[in-house]
Write a protein that holds these residues in place. Sequence first.
Motif, PDB file in Angstrom:
ATOM      1  N   LEU A 185       0.853  -1.189   0.000  1.00 21.30           N
ATOM      2  CA  LEU A 185       0.000   0.000   0.000  1.00 21.30           C
ATOM      3  C   LEU A 185       0.886   1.236   0.000  1.00 21.30           C
ATOM      4  CD1 LEU A 185      -2.750   1.531   0.499  1.00 21.30           C
ATOM      5  CD2 LEU A 185      -2.290   1.233   2.938  1.00 21.30           C
ATOM      6  N   VAL A 186       0.561   2.192  -0.861  1.00 23.52           N
ATOM      7  CA  VAL A 186       1.291   3.456  -0.926  1.00 23.52           C
ATOM      8  C   VAL A 186       0.322   4.610  -0.686  1.00 23.52           C
ATOM      9  CG1 VAL A 186       2.594   5.030  -2.425  1.00 23.52           C
ATOM     10  CG2 VAL A 186       3.030   2.563  -2.510  1.00 23.52           C
ATOM     11  N   VAL A 187       0.739   5.542   0.156  1.00 20.63           N
ATOM     12  CA  VAL A 187       0.007   6.797   0.302  1.00 20.63           C
ATOM     13  C   VAL A 187       0.941   7.939  -0.072  1.00 20.63           C
ATOM     14  CG1 VAL A 187      -1.491   5.912   2.138  1.00 20.63           C
ATOM     15  CG2 VAL A 187       0.596   7.132   2.745  1.00 20.63           C
ATOM     16  N   VAL A 188       0.381   8.997  -0.584  1.00 24.36           N
ATOM     17  CA  VAL A 188       1.141  10.215  -0.878  1.00 24.36           C
ATOM     18  C   VAL A 188       0.547  11.344  -0.053  1.00 24.36           C
ATOM     19  CG1 VAL A 188       1.725  11.924  -2.643  1.00 24.36           C
ATOM     20  CG2 VAL A 188       1.858   9.497  -3.175  1.00 24.36           C
ATOM     21  N   CYS A 189       1.429  12.096   0.609  1.00 26.57           N
ATOM     22  CA  CYS A 189       1.006  13.197   1.474  1.00 26.57           C
ATOM     23  C   CYS A 189       1.689  14.477   1.023  1.00 26.57           C
ATOM     24  CB  CYS A 189       1.395  12.913   2.931  1.00 26.57           C
ATOM     25  SG  CYS A 189       0.704  11.397   3.612  1.00 26.57           S
ATOM     26  N   ASP A 190       1.070  15.613   1.392  1.00 22.27           N
ATOM     27  CA  ASP A 190       1.736  16.887   1.149  1.00 22.27           C
ATOM     28  C   ASP A 190       2.750  17.136   2.263  1.00 22.27           C
ATOM     29  OD1 ASP A 190       0.344  17.849   3.383  1.00 22.27           O
ATOM     30  OD2 ASP A 190      -1.113  18.969   2.195  1.00 22.27           O
ATOM     31  N   GLU A 191       3.426  18.271   2.213  1.00 19.63           N
ATOM     32  CA  GLU A 191       4.501  18.529   3.179  1.00 19.63           C
ATOM     33  C   GLU A 191       3.978  18.692   4.601  1.00 19.63           C
ATOM     34  OE1 GLU A 191       5.442  23.184   2.773  1.00 19.63           O
ATOM     35  OE2 GLU A 191       5.633  22.060   0.905  1.00 19.63           O
ATOM     36  N   ASP A 192       2.673  18.886   4.757  1.00 19.68           N
ATOM     37  CA  ASP A 192       2.085  18.986   6.084  1.00 19.68           C
ATOM     38  C   ASP A 192       1.543  17.654   6.592  1.00 19.68           C
ATOM     39  OD1 ASP A 192       2.516  21.796   6.302  1.00 19.68           O
ATOM     40  OD2 ASP A 192       0.782  22.133   5.005  1.00 19.68           O
ATOM     41  N   GLY A 193       1.719  16.596   5.795  1.00 16.78           N
ATOM     42  CA  GLY A 193       1.266  15.275   6.201  1.00 16.78           C
ATOM     43  C   GLY A 193      -0.156  14.948   5.822  1.00 16.78           C
ATOM     44  N   LYS A 194      -0.840  15.815   5.053  1.00 19.30           N
ATOM     45  CA  LYS A 194      -2.202  15.543   4.627  1.00 19.30           C
ATOM     46  C   LYS A 194      -2.184  14.540   3.477  1.00 19.30           C
ATOM     47  CE  LYS A 194      -6.352  17.710   2.692  1.00 19.30           C
ATOM     48  NZ  LYS A 194      -6.943  18.980   2.189  1.00 19.30           N
ATOM     49  N   GLU A 195      -2.980  13.487   3.597  1.00 17.59           N
ATOM     50  CA  GLU A 195      -3.025  12.470   2.563  1.00 17.59           C
ATOM     51  C   GLU A 195      -3.682  13.007   1.299  1.00 17.59           C
ATOM     52  OE1 GLU A 195      -5.035   8.121   1.576  1.00 17.59           O
ATOM     53  OE2 GLU A 195      -5.005   8.821   3.648  1.00 17.59           O
ATOM     54  N   LEU A 196      -3.023  12.754   0.163  1.00 21.54           N
ATOM     55  CA  LEU A 196      -3.529  13.223  -1.118  1.00 21.54           C
ATOM     56  C   LEU A 196      -4.047  12.082  -1.991  1.00 21.54           C
ATOM     57  CD1 LEU A 196      -0.699  15.778  -1.990  1.00 21.54           C
ATOM     58  CD2 LEU A 196      -2.909  16.236  -0.898  1.00 21.54           C
ATOM     59  N   GLY A 197      -3.596  10.872  -1.738  1.00 23.74           N
ATOM     60  CA  GLY A 197      -4.032   9.740  -2.548  1.00 23.74           C
ATOM     61  C   GLY A 197      -3.379   8.458  -2.091  1.00 23.74           C
ATOM     62  N   SER A 198      -3.901   7.332  -2.557  1.00 23.14           N
ATOM     63  CA  SER A 198      -3.335   6.040  -2.176  1.00 23.14           C
ATOM     64  C   SER A 198      -3.570   5.035  -3.294  1.00 23.14           C
ATOM     65  CB  SER A 198      -3.953   5.530  -0.876  1.00 23.14           C
ATOM     66  OG  SER A 198      -5.333   5.249  -1.037  1.00 23.14           O
ATOM     67  N   ALA A 199      -2.780   3.961  -3.263  1.00 24.55           N
ATOM     68  CA  ALA A 199      -2.927   2.872  -4.238  1.00 24.55           C
ATOM     69  C   ALA A 199      -2.361   1.611  -3.610  1.00 24.55           C
ATOM     70  CB  ALA A 199      -2.181   3.200  -5.532  1.00 24.55           C
ATOM     71  N   SER A 200      -2.890   0.461  -4.023  1.00 22.67           N
ATOM     72  CA  SER A 200      -2.400  -0.805  -3.469  1.00 22.67           C
ATOM     73  C   SER A 200      -2.460  -1.893  -4.530  1.00 22.67           C
ATOM     74  CB  SER A 200      -3.210  -1.220  -2.244  1.00 22.67           C
ATOM     75  OG  SER A 200      -4.550  -1.520  -2.599  1.00 22.67           O
ATOM     76  N   ALA A 201      -1.678  -2.958  -4.279  1.00 18.10           N
ATOM     77  CA  ALA A 201      -1.639  -4.108  -5.186  1.00 18.10           C
ATOM     78  C   ALA A 201      -0.979  -5.266  -4.442  1.00 18.10           C
ATOM     79  CB  ALA A 201      -0.849  -3.764  -6.450  1.00 18.10           C
ATOM     80  N   PRO A 202      -1.139  -6.499  -4.951  1.00 18.24           N
ATOM     81  CA  PRO A 202      -0.448  -7.633  -4.326  1.00 18.24           C
ATOM     82  C   PRO A 202       1.054  -7.391  -4.257  1.00 18.24           C
ATOM     83  CG  PRO A 202      -2.093  -8.405  -5.868  1.00 18.24           C
ATOM     84  CD  PRO A 202      -2.021  -6.921  -6.056  1.00 18.24           C
ATOM     85  N   SER A 203       1.700  -7.896  -3.202  1.00 16.07           N
ATOM     86  CA  SER A 203       3.088  -7.547  -2.911  1.00 16.07           C
ATOM     87  C   SER A 203       4.139  -8.280  -3.730  1.00 16.07           C
ATOM     88  CB  SER A 203       3.389  -7.814  -1.426  1.00 16.07           C
ATOM     89  OG  SER A 203       2.721  -6.898  -0.609  1.00 16.07           O
ATOM     90  N   GLU A 204       3.794  -9.332  -4.441  1.00 17.31           N
ATOM     91  CA  GLU A 204       4.793 -10.158  -5.124  1.00 17.31           C
ATOM     92  C   GLU A 204       5.773 -10.748  -4.111  1.00 17.31           C
ATOM     93  OE1 GLU A 204       4.366 -10.756  -8.163  1.00 17.31           O
ATOM     94  OE2 GLU A 204       3.389  -9.062  -9.107  1.00 17.31           O
ATOM     95  N   SER A 205       5.277 -11.079  -2.927  1.00 19.28           N
ATOM     96  CA  SER A 205       6.148 -11.418  -1.810  1.00 19.28           C
ATOM     97  C   SER A 205       6.953 -12.695  -1.999  1.00 19.28           C
ATOM     98  CB  SER A 205       5.321 -11.521  -0.516  1.00 19.28           C
ATOM     99  OG  SER A 205       4.288 -12.480  -0.649  1.00 19.28           O
ATOM    100  N   HIS A 206       6.546 -13.556  -2.901  1.00 17.57           N
ATOM    101  CA  HIS A 206       7.289 -14.801  -3.122  1.00 17.57           C
ATOM    102  C   HIS A 206       8.072 -14.792  -4.436  1.00 17.57           C
ATOM    103  CE1 HIS A 206       5.945 -16.854   0.434  1.00 17.57           C
ATOM    104  NE2 HIS A 206       4.695 -16.535   0.165  1.00 17.57           N
ATOM    105  N   ARG A 207       8.235 -13.602  -4.997  1.00 19.91           N
ATOM    106  CA  ARG A 207       8.995 -13.497  -6.259  1.00 19.91           C
ATOM    107  C   ARG A 207      10.349 -12.834  -6.064  1.00 19.91           C
ATOM    108  NH1 ARG A 207       6.064 -10.746 -10.872  1.00 19.91           N
ATOM    109  NH2 ARG A 207       7.912 -11.549 -11.946  1.00 19.91           N
ATOM    110  N   GLY A 208      10.723 -12.559  -4.812  1.00 22.85           N
ATOM    111  CA  GLY A 208      12.044 -12.002  -4.536  1.00 22.85           C
ATOM    112  C   GLY A 208      12.039 -10.501  -4.361  1.00 22.85           C
ATOM    113  N   GLY A 209      13.155  -9.991  -3.799  1.00 20.37           N
ATOM    114  CA  GLY A 209      13.249  -8.575  -3.472  1.00 20.37           C
ATOM    115  C   GLY A 209      13.073  -7.653  -4.651  1.00 20.37           C
ATOM    116  N   ALA A 210      13.640  -8.004  -5.802  1.00 14.65           N
ATOM    117  CA  ALA A 210      13.525  -7.129  -6.968  1.00 14.65           C
ATOM    118  C   ALA A 210      12.073  -6.952  -7.390  1.00 14.65           C
ATOM    119  CB  ALA A 210      14.350  -7.690  -8.130  1.00 14.65           C
ATOM    120  N   ALA A 211      11.313  -8.036  -7.428  1.00 10.49           N
ATOM    121  CA  ALA A 211       9.909  -7.957  -7.825  1.00 10.49           C
ATOM    122  C   ALA A 211       9.097  -7.178  -6.798  1.00 10.49           C
ATOM    123  CB  ALA A 211       9.333  -9.363  -7.998  1.00 10.49           C
TER     124      ALA A 211
END
Length: 305
Positions: free
Chosen positions: A16-42
């Motif tokens: 999960l990724v969130v993007v905030c402004d310089e004051d910490g206010k959330e501006l947007g978010s996005a998520s997807a499966p982590s690819e956790s068993h495909r290695g660090g690069a993936a």
Amino acid sequence: MTGLRAGVDIGGTKTLVVVCDEDGKELGSASAPSESHRGGAAILDRAAELVSSLVPDHAALAGVGVGAAGVVDPVTGTVLVTGDSFTGWAGTPVNAELSARLGGVPVRTVNDVDGFLLGELLPGERNVLGVAVGTGVGGALFVDGRLLYGGATGAGEIGHVGRYGEERCTCGQIGHLEAYAAGRALTRRYGEATGRTLAAEDVAAEALNGDDAAQAVFTDAGRFLGQAVAHAAGLLGLATCVLGGSVVRSWTLLEKPVREALEERPLLSGKPVSVRLSRHGAKSVALGAAGLTAGIQRLPDVSNP
């Protein structure tokens, strides 16, 4: 530091990724499966893709903070130890490799539960215990206004302390808190008692419907969680604990045994540890990680390796 700040929560199932402004206010978010068993690069490719989907112009990013599952070197951001939810993640230098994928944007990485706690701190708080109870059980320590990182195995691993019974923990040891309070433990213990295999949330539903076996596993989970919190808080002089994670969504079942255990083990002040629940839910780690790029207090303290 001005500009946009991204926070990345890399979990075993989802990134999960969130993007905030310089004051910490959330501006947007996005998520997807982590690819956790495909290695660090993936895994890092997926994280970079999500950041780029929210901020295509990497030059607009002041920095990226990461809350990564596993034991993390707070100076280099290298993942030192991981659980069985990941393959090829240990040894990954997250700061350097994610920065390279994002055009040189500064990246700082901490353990995911450290990120959770940073995201849940209230203004002015300097001494707080954070505990996340989900698939596993993790902890974080904010003492005298900074995170404690500990040594090679990391500080705050509350899921892997204690001897609460004879159940085998996921780490191979016996009786740890994680063997009783984690979601996988609730599923396993209910199955042992009934012969039925249910997800933790379904065990909770059975408990709310009056199932004695389901209620018993939640009572044990709450009692042992309260005991572990009391011991950790008493050792470090922490009067406040923040609880989060998927299992804590069943607080109706956990609250009574947790509070009873805390009342039985008060601090030297005579008062029990004060417990509050997560305010930000699934976004706590990412929001806390975004804060790693803002303010001296939120930066990894290299004098505390």
